[in-house]
Design a protein around this motif. Structure first.
Motif, PDB file in Angstrom:
ATOM      1  N   ASP A  79      15.233  26.203  46.514  1.00  0.00           N
ATOM      2  CA  ASP A  79      15.322  25.926  47.953  1.00  0.00           C
ATOM      3  C   ASP A  79      13.972  25.490  48.514  1.00  0.00           C
ATOM      4  O   ASP A  79      13.906  24.625  49.384  1.00  0.00           O
ATOM      5  N   ASP A  80      12.920  26.164  48.057  1.00  0.00           N
ATOM      6  CA  ASP A  80      11.601  26.019  48.663  1.00  0.00           C
ATOM      7  C   ASP A  80      10.538  26.024  47.571  1.00  0.00           C
ATOM      8  O   ASP A  80      10.611  26.812  46.630  1.00  0.00           O
ATOM      9  N   LEU A  81       9.537  25.160  47.736  1.00  0.00           N
ATOM     10  CA  LEU A  81       8.377  25.143  46.847  1.00  0.00           C
ATOM     11  C   LEU A  81       7.212  24.589  47.646  1.00  0.00           C
ATOM     12  O   LEU A  81       7.315  23.508  48.219  1.00  0.00           O
ATOM     13  N   ALA A  82       6.130  25.339  47.711  1.00  0.00           N
ATOM     14  CA  ALA A  82       4.973  24.870  48.485  1.00  0.00           C
ATOM     15  C   ALA A  82       3.700  25.503  47.969  1.00  0.00           C
ATOM     16  O   ALA A  82       3.708  26.588  47.391  1.00  0.00           O
ATOM     17  N   CYS A  83       2.619  24.785  48.233  1.00  0.00           N
ATOM     18  CA  CYS A  83       1.274  25.258  47.929  1.00  0.00           C
ATOM     19  C   CYS A  83       0.407  24.921  49.139  1.00  0.00           C
ATOM     20  O   CYS A  83       0.520  23.821  49.702  1.00  0.00           O
ATOM     21  N   LEU A  84      -0.424  25.863  49.548  1.00  0.00           N
ATOM     22  CA  LEU A  84      -1.309  25.603  50.684  1.00  0.00           C
ATOM     23  C   LEU A  84      -2.199  24.398  50.379  1.00  0.00           C
ATOM     24  O   LEU A  84      -2.640  24.218  49.238  1.00  0.00           O
ATOM     25  N   PRO A  85      -2.491  23.566  51.385  1.00  0.00           N
ATOM     26  CA  PRO A  85      -3.246  22.322  51.162  1.00  0.00           C
ATOM     27  C   PRO A  85      -4.563  22.498  50.403  1.00  0.00           C
ATOM     28  O   PRO A  85      -4.873  21.698  49.519  1.00  0.00           O
TER      29      PRO A  85
END
Length: 143
Positions: A79-85
């Protein structure tokens, strides 16, 4: 690189809130924990990685669930996949994807699937490098 961890309690779920809200800025911090708990009733799970230099800072997360579909059989859907910039390009997201793919293989599932916004080209490059292919278009009709 720190190992992938599973968010199992309120403390670890809340530790993921910065990166979750980076990906989903429309969500409200004060309702986030309740929404995740409701999603957990639908088999939603969160895995995360902390910063190399600060093991208390969650810098990447993935939210996924097990599904079964007529067209693809049993799968894991991300559903979701992210890494802080500030932490992108260091392999954190790839580590999360590798973890989820290994889990799916261990469980004998037929695939791992995800949707990605059409203009998220850096994410698309990552997915292609990870062996994902574009197999469909996702359509939404707001009501």
């Amino acid at each position: 690189m720190p190992s992938v961890q599973t968010a199992l309690d309120d403390k670890s779920l809340l530790a993921c809130s910065e990166v979750i809200l980076f990906l989903r800025p429309h969500l409200q911090q004060q309702q986030l924990l309740q929404q995740i708990k409701e999603m957990q009733q639908e088999d939603y799970r969160i895995v995360y990685i902390t910063a190399d230099e600060d093991p208390s800072k969650v810098v990447a997360f993935a939210g996924y669930r097990h599904m079964q579909k007529l067209f693809s059989g049993k799968t894991i859907y991300i559903d979701d996949l992210a890494c802080l910039p500030d932490y992108q390009g260091r392999g954190y997201a790839a580590s999360l994807l590798n973890h989820i793919k290994a889990l799916a293989k261990t469980e004998g599932l037929s695939s791992v699937q995800l949707d990605s916004g059409h203009a998220l080209f850096p994410a698309h490059r990552l997915y292609h490098r990870q062996g994902f292919r574009i197999s469909a278009h996702h359509f939404t009709q707001p009501l």
